[in-house]
Every structure is written in C-alpha cells, then in structure tokens.
Motif scaffolding. Sequence first.
Motif, PDB file in Angstrom:
ATOM      1  N   GLY A 152      74.329  26.136 -23.187  1.00 46.43           N
ATOM      2  CA  GLY A 152      75.105  25.372 -23.746  1.00 46.43           C
ATOM      3  C   GLY A 152      74.299  24.735 -25.135  1.00 46.43           C
ATOM      4  N   GLU A 153      73.137  25.257 -25.509  1.00 45.40           N
ATOM      5  CA  GLU A 153      72.645  24.696 -26.541  1.00 45.40           C
ATOM      6  C   GLU A 153      72.255  25.843 -27.697  1.00 45.40           C
ATOM      7  OE1 GLU A 153      71.922  21.701 -27.529  1.00 45.40           O
ATOM      8  OE2 GLU A 153      72.640  20.916 -25.495  1.00 45.40           O
ATOM      9  N   ALA A 154      73.419  26.103 -28.277  1.00 49.75           N
ATOM     10  CA  ALA A 154      73.194  27.288 -29.099  1.00 49.75           C
ATOM     11  C   ALA A 154      72.274  27.185 -30.153  1.00 49.75           C
ATOM     12  CB  ALA A 154      74.411  27.723 -29.883  1.00 49.75           C
ATOM     13  N   GLY A 155      71.153  27.939 -30.260  1.00 49.21           N
ATOM     14  CA  GLY A 155      70.125  27.820 -31.368  1.00 49.21           C
ATOM     15  C   GLY A 155      68.967  27.258 -30.905  1.00 49.21           C
ATOM     16  N   ALA A 156      69.072  26.763 -29.663  1.00 53.11           N
ATOM     17  CA  ALA A 156      67.785  25.939 -29.259  1.00 53.11           C
ATOM     18  C   ALA A 156      66.534  27.055 -29.246  1.00 53.11           C
ATOM     19  CB  ALA A 156      67.996  25.393 -27.902  1.00 53.11           C
ATOM     20  N   ASP A 157      65.429  26.542 -29.873  1.00 52.95           N
ATOM     21  CA  ASP A 157      64.245  27.396 -29.864  1.00 52.95           C
ATOM     22  C   ASP A 157      63.283  26.981 -28.905  1.00 52.95           C
ATOM     23  OD1 ASP A 157      61.813  28.415 -30.657  1.00 52.95           O
ATOM     24  OD2 ASP A 157      61.242  27.320 -32.226  1.00 52.95           O
ATOM     25  N   PRO A 158      63.009  28.063 -27.847  1.00 51.21           N
ATOM     26  CA  PRO A 158      62.391  27.637 -26.752  1.00 51.21           C
ATOM     27  C   PRO A 158      60.800  27.811 -26.915  1.00 51.21           C
ATOM     28  CG  PRO A 158      62.687  30.142 -27.033  1.00 51.21           C
ATOM     29  CD  PRO A 158      63.275  29.412 -28.119  1.00 51.21           C
TER      30      PRO A 158
END
Length: 327
Positions: A152-158
Amino acid sequence: MNVRRLIPATALAGAVALGATALTACSGAAAGASGGKDGKLGVTASFYPMQFLAEQIGKDHVQVDTLTKPGVEPHDLEITPKQTAQLADADVILYLKSLQPAVDKAVAQSGVKNVVDAATLTKLEAHAASGHDHGHEGEAEAEAGHDHGHEGEAGADPHVWLDPAKYAEIAKGVGAALEKADPDHAADYKKNTDDLVGKLTALDTEFKDGLTNTATKTFITTHSAFGYLAERYGLDQEGISGVDPESEPSPARMKELQEVAKKENVSTVFFETLASDKTAKSLAGDTGLKTDVLDPLEGITDKSQGADYFEVMRSNLKNLQKALGAK
C-alpha cells in the motif's frame, strides 16, 4: 534507475503491538529456523540487519537463526519448503516486509504468534521520479518488478538500517517485542536495547560531524540503497542501477551520470561487496573516476570491510569522506 529526493510516504503503522515480535537477518547462522534450545528464545531473522539487532539485544537469552545465508543477495532469496516448515517452530520472527517477497510469503504461512515487521517500527519514505536528488533513483517504477514497496506504499524504500537514527528506532521496537515474548529477561533486553541505541546515536554523530564539510555532496553508487543515509546527512545519491544491483543501466543513464560526475566534481564510483563491480568499473573507466566500496550491509562476508554493522558503517563513512573530499 534515477535517484530522487526522499519524500514522506503516508505514515506506516507507527508502533507495533507489544504482543507481536519480529526478527530478520543475514549472517553467520545457518539458514533455517527453529525454536530456542536450552531455555533460550528462538528468534528467526530474515537477513543480517535484523539478525544483528536480535543478537545485540537478546545476547545470551536468544538463539538466532537467519533465512539469508552469508554472501546471498537478500533481494534474490528463495526459501525452500523445508525452511518454510521450520519457520513455524520459531518463537519470534523478525523481518522487514517488502524487502524479500519470498520471506513475506513464508512468514504469512508460518502461523507464528510473535511476528514483527521492522518496517512498522519507523517511518518509511518514498522517492520522487528522477533527477539529481536525495533518494533511490527510479524506486517507484521498480516497485512492480522488485516488490520493494511496502504494502500500500508505492515507492517506499526499505533500506532503513543505513540510517543509524532510524535503525535505533527499530532497535527500540525489537527490544520491546523481546521483552513481551520473554518477560523473565525483560530487564536485560531493556538494558541491551539502551546500550545499542546509545552506540547508534554515537554513530549518527560521527556521520554528521564527518560529512558536514565536504568538497562535493554527490556520490554515485551501483546500488541505490543509500537514500536514507543521503537524506540524513545532506548528500545526493546518484544510483546507476537502482534497487537491483545486478540490473543493467540504460546508455542514456550512463551518459547522464557522466554529466553529473563532471558537474558535481565526483571522484569515485561506489560498488558493493555482494554484487558485481562491472558496471561501476565501466562508468569509472569512461569518466576517469576511481572505484571504492560502499556497503549496503545486507550481509557480512569475508570480503566485508568490517566484522559487524558498526565496523562496516565506519568503513562506509571513511570511504565517503575520502570520495567527497571531507575537510
């Protein structure tokens, strides 16, 4: 994949219920999972940064296993049916959702009660589309192909562990989870957590002081894993291949990086120990630049510039200072 300025993603779940616990790692323990022995809490970590937290906070009270063997690129991990079955025997699972799709699937099937997603213990951030800026280049477009975005968080960097301050936030959550899972040793877990957070705070200060005055703020790296680090210390990350260190950059991207290197007085192209340095050397050869190691700390091997998280991070700082012309 182009690098971008990190922009806040919608707030991810801020705090984990203390009834949940999670552990992830990639290091010396044999790949697998099992409950604790000799009265120890059995913790299964997905890759090294999560394993390190479990070991530092749990110390003698935990038995830590990891799903990612040393030398294996975590993003490429595949889990065997045997590992999936063994995972169900863990007392606690610590992982970072979205970094390793195979792990996400196995954890969902495990049925383990104490599971903690480290991504919920700090705020993840997303990245803009392109350009010379803070962040992971092309991260948003890469989501579909690499499943790195948080659900649900497109582009979230892990890659939060490369920011000592964010890693400290995760450490606090992991400590609270271990306290809940093993209340008999809660006082020890709390003390160990406080000690680790203190060391991470000191490391954060070292980076701030060491990177304040530099001749340039731009660094080029094969693996766009350093968006959080760049944002924290006022640097600009330019990634060659994006989140996948093995992917081939386009000719247009290589040309763009040559222009960036010239404009920003870049001296060095960084590569990592768990992936090929072919692309870095190719760009360096075309631009007359040097190459050096910037380790994303996804695993420790005999090629790593240090034996643990702190040693490798300090090697990263030293290499960045040299490349950026720190005064």
